[in-house]
Design a protein around this motif. Structure first.
Motif, PDB file in Angstrom:
ATOM      1  N   ASN A  79       0.826  -1.214   0.000  1.00 40.67           N
ATOM      2  CA  ASN A  79       0.000   0.000   0.000  1.00 40.67           C
ATOM      3  C   ASN A  79       0.861   1.266   0.000  1.00 40.67           C
ATOM      4  N   GLU A  83       1.018   4.033  -2.942  1.00 42.41           N
ATOM      5  CA  GLU A  83       0.843   5.468  -2.697  1.00 42.41           C
ATOM      6  C   GLU A  83       2.021   6.260  -3.245  1.00 42.41           C
ATOM      7  N   THR A  87       1.840   9.081  -6.184  1.00 38.79           N
ATOM      8  CA  THR A  87       2.427  10.411  -5.993  1.00 38.79           C
ATOM      9  C   THR A  87       3.462  10.699  -7.078  1.00 38.79           C
TER      10      THR A  87
END
Length: 104
Positions: A79, A83, A87
């Motif tokens: 996870n 992320e 980004t």
């Protein structure tokens, strides 16, 4: 005396019958005692196997718990990496947009 002899014979027959009955029931009892001993041995063996299986189950449960913890940790890391990729992808898009604006 004939009556006494008859009574003695009856008593002797009764004693023989009782002795035969006693021997029969002693043999039955001896057989049941052996059956009980065999069942006790079987029970001890079963208890030992149950104990071994309980130990194996505990080991497998521990392994499952450990693997679950490892999978949870890996999922958290995945996870976080996802992320970070999202980004980074946004940053790349922003830079590409800036470059397009700058080039034009």
């Amino acid at each position: 005396t004939a009556e006494r002899d008859s009574l003695r014979d009856d008593l002797s027959n009764l004693q023989e019958t009782l002795e035969a009955e006693r021997q029969f029931w002693e043999a039955e009892l001896s057989e049941k005692v052996m059956e009980i001993a065999t069942l006790q041995e079987t029970l001890i063996t079963a208890r030992t196997k149950i104990s071994q299986l309980e130990h194996q189950v505990a080991e497998v449960q521990q392994m499952c718990d450990t693997q679950t913890q490892e999978l949870t940790q890996m999922s958290l890391q995945l996870n976080q990496t996802t992320e970070q990729l999202v980004t980074a992808t946004r940053q790349i898009s922003d830079v590409q947009a800036d470059l397009s604006t700058w080039i034009m």
